[in-house]
Design a protein around this motif. Sequence first.
Motif, mmCIF file in Angstrom:
data_model
loop_
_atom_site.group_PDB
_atom_site.id
_atom_site.type_symbol
_atom_site.label_atom_id
_atom_site.label_comp_id
_atom_site.label_asym_id
_atom_site.label_seq_id
_atom_site.Cartn_x
_atom_site.Cartn_y
_atom_site.Cartn_z
ATOM 1 N N LEU A 87 0.829 -1.211 0.000
ATOM 2 C CA LEU A 87 0.000 0.000 0.000
ATOM 3 C C LEU A 87 0.859 1.256 0.000
ATOM 4 O O LEU A 87 0.562 2.215 -0.723
ATOM 5 N N ALA A 88 1.924 1.253 0.793
ATOM 6 C CA ALA A 88 2.805 2.416 0.835
ATOM 7 C C ALA A 88 3.471 2.644 -0.518
ATOM 8 O O ALA A 88 3.585 3.786 -0.983
ATOM 9 N N ALA A 89 3.896 1.572 -1.172
ATOM 10 C CA ALA A 89 4.528 1.710 -2.493
ATOM 11 C C ALA A 89 3.537 2.253 -3.515
ATOM 12 O O ALA A 89 3.903 3.085 -4.360
ATOM 13 N N ARG A 90 2.305 1.816 -3.435
ATOM 14 C CA ARG A 90 1.292 2.293 -4.389
ATOM 15 C C ARG A 90 0.932 3.761 -4.144
ATOM 16 O O ARG A 90 0.469 4.433 -5.063
ATOM 17 N N ARG A 91 1.127 4.230 -2.920
ATOM 18 C CA ARG A 91 0.807 5.626 -2.595
ATOM 19 C C ARG A 91 1.932 6.591 -2.931
ATOM 20 O O ARG A 91 1.759 7.803 -2.844
#
Length: 195
Positions: A87-91
């Motif tokens: 999720l952090a990478a996608r954000r």
Amino acid sequence: MSDGTPDYLELPVGRFLDLVASGESAPGGGSAAAVSVALAAGLSSMAARLSTKQLTDSAVLAQRAERLRERVAPLARADAAAYGLVLAARRTPNTDDRDGRVRAALSEAADVPLAVAEAGAEVAVIAARLASDGNPNLKGDAICALMLVDAGVRAAATLVEINVSDGRIEDGRLGRARQLVEAAASARRSVEGEV
């Protein structure tokens, strides 16, 4: 915990279930699969400990099941943490290295459910043996363990497939996950006629 993910093993069962049902993305399917496999290992350990009259290797089976439970239970938290990295990478802002970060996070996220499936396939063999040859008074417990572990392995393998496919990662984990599903299903089928 440093990444903000609670230690699910320290929570009351009701609190863990509330977290799964909450509007948060974790704990989710991977954590539930890990808990299913851990429960199956626990049931197998119990059934083995109470099968000393039926099985000369009951203590060995109990120890194996217990080691597997200890190995897989912490993966409930590890899965949530790995998904948090996805999720952090996608954000992250859309930069040249964003896709690489997402792929790396997905790759790591695939490793955790694969480890769950690996442990689960081993638990399935133990549970099937206990269902067939263990204490007949605990046959229902062994079969419950077998059903839980089969579901946990299938769920974990599905998550491996999703993470590998979504990240366009080419490696052997998908094939390995499918082998583990078949191994757990084979163990389940070996006792279906006895139910």
